[in-house]
Design a protein around this motif. Structure first.
Motif, short mmCIF file in Angstrom:
data_model
loop_
_atom_site.label_atom_id
_atom_site.label_comp_id
_atom_site.label_asym_id
_atom_site.label_seq_id
_atom_site.Cartn_x
_atom_site.Cartn_y
_atom_site.Cartn_z
N ASN A 85 2.50 1.36 6.44
CA ASN A 85 2.24 0.32 7.49
C ASN A 85 0.74 -0.10 8.25
O ASN A 85 0.89 1.21 9.30
CB ASN A 85 3.06 -0.25 8.57
N SER A 86 0.26 -0.47 7.59
CA SER A 86 -1.83 -0.02 8.20
C SER A 86 -1.62 -0.10 9.93
O SER A 86 -2.18 -0.12 10.64
CB SER A 86 -2.74 -0.76 7.65
N LYS A 87 -0.72 -1.59 10.17
CA LYS A 87 -0.83 -2.05 12.09
C LYS A 87 -0.09 -0.45 12.55
O LYS A 87 -0.72 -0.69 13.80
CB LYS A 87 -0.25 -3.24 11.95
N MET A 88 1.14 -0.13 11.63
CA MET A 88 1.93 0.88 12.60
C MET A 88 1.12 2.07 12.93
O MET A 88 0.71 2.80 13.86
CB MET A 88 2.65 1.36 11.45
N LEU A 89 -0.27 2.24 11.66
CA LEU A 89 -1.20 3.28 11.74
C LEU A 89 -2.10 2.79 13.25
O LEU A 89 -2.32 3.62 14.21
CB LEU A 89 -1.77 3.78 10.69
N SER A 90 -2.40 1.84 13.72
CA SER A 90 -3.30 1.71 14.40
C SER A 90 -2.80 1.26 15.87
O SER A 90 -3.16 2.02 17.25
CB SER A 90 -3.73 -0.18 14.14
N ILE A 91 -1.62 1.23 16.14
CA ILE A 91 -0.30 1.54 16.90
C ILE A 91 -0.86 3.01 17.97
O ILE A 91 -0.68 3.93 18.71
CB ILE A 91 0.63 0.97 16.62
N ASP A 100 5.02 9.85 13.85
CA ASP A 100 6.73 10.52 12.98
C ASP A 100 7.04 9.36 11.64
O ASP A 100 7.30 9.82 10.65
CB ASP A 100 7.34 11.25 13.66
N LEU A 101 7.01 8.02 12.30
CA LEU A 101 7.43 7.09 11.68
C LEU A 101 6.72 7.19 10.56
O LEU A 101 6.82 6.93 8.90
CB LEU A 101 7.58 5.68 12.29
N LEU A 102 4.80 6.94 10.41
CA LEU A 102 4.45 6.76 9.03
C LEU A 102 4.13 8.38 8.14
O LEU A 102 4.39 7.74 7.47
CB LEU A 102 2.60 6.79 10.33
N ILE A 103 4.32 9.82 8.95
CA ILE A 103 4.98 10.28 7.79
C ILE A 103 5.94 10.07 6.91
O ILE A 103 6.32 10.30 6.22
CB ILE A 103 4.65 12.27 8.90
N ASP A 104 7.85 9.60 7.46
CA ASP A 104 8.29 9.69 7.23
C ASP A 104 8.37 8.32 6.66
O ASP A 104 9.15 8.49 5.04
CB ASP A 104 9.72 9.13 7.76
N SER A 105 7.42 7.56 6.09
CA SER A 105 7.71 6.76 5.32
C SER A 105 6.38 6.91 4.42
O SER A 105 7.04 6.89 3.22
CB SER A 105 6.71 5.12 5.97
N ILE A 106 5.85 7.89 4.06
CA ILE A 106 4.75 8.45 2.92
C ILE A 106 5.54 9.30 2.26
O ILE A 106 5.95 9.20 1.20
CB ILE A 106 3.46 9.20 3.15
N GLU A 107 6.06 10.18 2.21
CA GLU A 107 7.51 11.26 2.45
C GLU A 107 8.15 10.77 1.64
O GLU A 107 8.83 10.40 1.00
CB GLU A 107 7.76 12.49 3.26
N GLY A 108 8.74 8.93 2.39
CA GLY A 108 9.83 8.42 1.52
C GLY A 108 9.63 7.55 0.53
O GLY A 108 10.53 6.53 0.45
N LYS A 109 8.05 7.93 0.59
CA LYS A 109 7.94 6.56 -0.41
C LYS A 109 7.48 5.60 -0.80
O LYS A 109 8.41 4.55 -1.24
CB LYS A 109 7.97 6.99 -1.99
N ILE A 127 0.50 -1.77 0.39
CA ILE A 127 -0.29 -0.15 -0.70
C ILE A 127 0.29 1.58 -0.28
O ILE A 127 1.77 1.54 1.17
CB ILE A 127 -1.19 0.34 1.78
N PHE A 128 0.94 2.38 -0.86
CA PHE A 128 2.04 3.14 -1.09
C PHE A 128 0.83 4.44 -1.02
O PHE A 128 -0.55 4.37 -1.68
CB PHE A 128 2.30 3.16 -2.10
N ILE A 129 0.80 5.33 0.44
CA ILE A 129 -0.15 6.78 -0.15
C ILE A 129 0.77 7.59 -0.10
O ILE A 129 2.59 8.37 -0.64
CB ILE A 129 0.22 6.36 2.21
N ASP A 130 -0.18 8.48 -1.27
CA ASP A 130 0.50 10.32 -1.65
C ASP A 130 0.21 11.04 -0.55
O ASP A 130 -0.53 10.90 -0.14
CB ASP A 130 -0.61 10.28 -3.18
N ILE A 131 1.06 11.91 -0.94
CA ILE A 131 1.34 13.13 -0.89
C ILE A 131 -0.06 13.76 -0.45
O ILE A 131 -0.16 14.35 -1.68
CB ILE A 131 2.26 13.97 -0.30
N GLY A 132 -1.11 14.23 0.45
CA GLY A 132 -1.94 14.89 -0.77
C GLY A 132 -3.38 13.89 0.27
O GLY A 132 -4.35 14.15 -0.07
N SER A 133 -2.81 12.69 0.01
CA SER A 133 -3.90 12.01 0.14
C SER A 133 -5.02 12.53 1.44
O SER A 133 -3.99 12.62 2.23
CB SER A 133 -4.23 10.55 -0.03
N PRO A 134 -6.13 11.91 1.74
CA PRO A 134 -7.12 12.64 2.78
C PRO A 134 -6.11 11.40 4.86
O PRO A 134 -6.16 12.38 5.22
CB PRO A 134 -8.23 11.70 2.61
#
Ligand code: ZN
Length: 375
Positions: free
Chosen positions: A306-312, A293-302, A258-265
């Motif tokens: 990790n949705s499980k990380m989101l859940s944490i 912060d890790l989640l933001i880094d992952s999106i910005e680093g393309k 799953i890849f999230i784009d910058i600007g997505s909801p």
């Protein structure tokens, strides 16, 4: 040896249950229990030992002692079931497990305070919404990397190492590392990986073994930041290994990643959540801010998301909601929406019994490779 596990097993033990069975086994022949320390919140950390009767260990054993522990990452409870299975076998004088000529030592839980914070989802493995409501994780500098400050929990582990004087150490995890989704293991020194093929063959229907990153490292624990490091100070020959079984497997008809784009909801929601946490900061939010912060880094680093990380980070959302921060409720809805559309529909939970089978088969495979099997 043949590993038989009840295929209806699909829950983790609560902290109270874990303490209960440590006490029960401690009263059986061959077992002994010792308190090795306390958690920061005063929970006892115990070492349960099983010593082989002298006649079973004939000749010169290659392994006097193996130490097993888990729960280092608070939201990874697999060790509770893996240890229970091993203890049950050890309590059975006729079990094939006694072909491994070694004494066994089990730490009850290396992070009791974190384990207890996760109690709300342990009966519902694989339910990501329940995980969002009830999971919690330390920031890495407090558990898996602990260079900055030694915690009481690490003193307990040092004590376990001193008491058991292990030749082998098995550290049990299950996936929630960032951004890992697949099956992983690590060794403190190189191992001929071809010897692991029979193991991978046996677990390939359970675990996601497709990843090229199956092996995290072949120098695991030799960095002073790692919990297991004191074992190398005590005995440089110790062989430490780590298993990170998967709790989820990609559905066969979905495309990986799953890849999230910058600007997505979801990206906007994560950024908003970060802002809210900074504005309302308290110690309670330290962990979710770290993972945000890790989640933001992952999106910005393309990187893969990790949705499980989101859940944490749900712990932080619930904390803000309880403090009356209304915007946190809206963010939580967006998180739930993401989980339901991008995770629950993309990944299948792996039944707990398959995760336990994998961890035990891995352990026995390593012990066989290392020649610990007698007759
Ligand atoms: Zn872990």
């Amino acid at each position: 040896m043949r590993i038989v596990i009840n295929n209806e097993l699909n829950k983790f033990y609560s902290y109270e249950e874990l303490k209960g069975f440590f006490l029960r086994f401690s009263k059986l022949p061959g077992f002994s229990l010792e308190q090795i320390g306390l958690s920061e919140e005063g929970e006892p950390i115990e070492l349960l030992s099983y010593r082989q009767p002298a006649q079973r260990v004939s000749g010169k054993p290659k392994c006097n002692s193996i130490l097993l522990y888990g729960g280092e990452d608070a939201s990874e409870p697999i060790f509770s079931q893996t240890i229970f299975w091993l203890l049950s076998e050890l309590s059975n004088a006729d079990s094939q497990i006694h072909r491994f000529a070694t004494n066994w030592h089990f730490v009850s839980c290396i992070n009791p305070d974190g384990y207890k914070k996760n109690s709300g989802w342990l009966n519902h493995p694989g339910d990501m919404n329940c995980f969002l409501e009830n999971s919690w994780e330390d920031i890495h500098s407090r558990m898996i990397f602990w260079k900055s400050k030694e915690r009481m929990e690490h003193k307990a582990l040092k004590r376990a190492i001193a008491l058991s004087n292990p030749d082998f150490i098995y550290n049990m995890h299950d996936e929630s590392h960032f951004p890992a989704e697949g099956y992983k293991f690590a060794f403190s020194s190189p191992l001929n990986l071809e010897l692991l093929n029979p193991h991978l063959e046996r677990v390939k229907d359970f675990m996601d073994v497709s990843s090229e990153e199956l092996l995290i490292t072949d120098c695991y624990g030799r960095d002073p930041r790692f919990s297991v490091y004191p074992a190398f100070e005590a005995n440089n020959e110790v062989f430490a290994f780590l298993n990170e079984s998967c709790g989820y497997k990609l559905k066969t008809d979905t495309s990986p990643g799953i890849f999230i784009d910058i600007g997505s909801p979801i990206y906007d929601a994560i950024k908003k959540f970060k802002k809210l946490q900074i504005e309302n900061f308290s110690e309670e939010l330290q962990s979710s801010l770290f993972h945000t912060d890790l989640l933001i880094d992952s999106i910005e680093g393309k990187e893969e998301f990790n949705s499980k990380m989101l859940s944490i980070t749900g712990y932080g959302l619930n904390h803000l909601i309880s403090k009356g921060v209304k915007a946190a409720s809206e963010i939580k809805e967006i998180y739930q929406e993401h989980i339901n559309t991008h995770f629950q529909n993309t990944y299948d939970p792996i039944p707990v019994w398959q995760q336990v089978f994998t961890q035990i088969d891995f352990l026995f495979t390593i012990l066989e490779i290392k020649g610990i099997l007698v007759n």
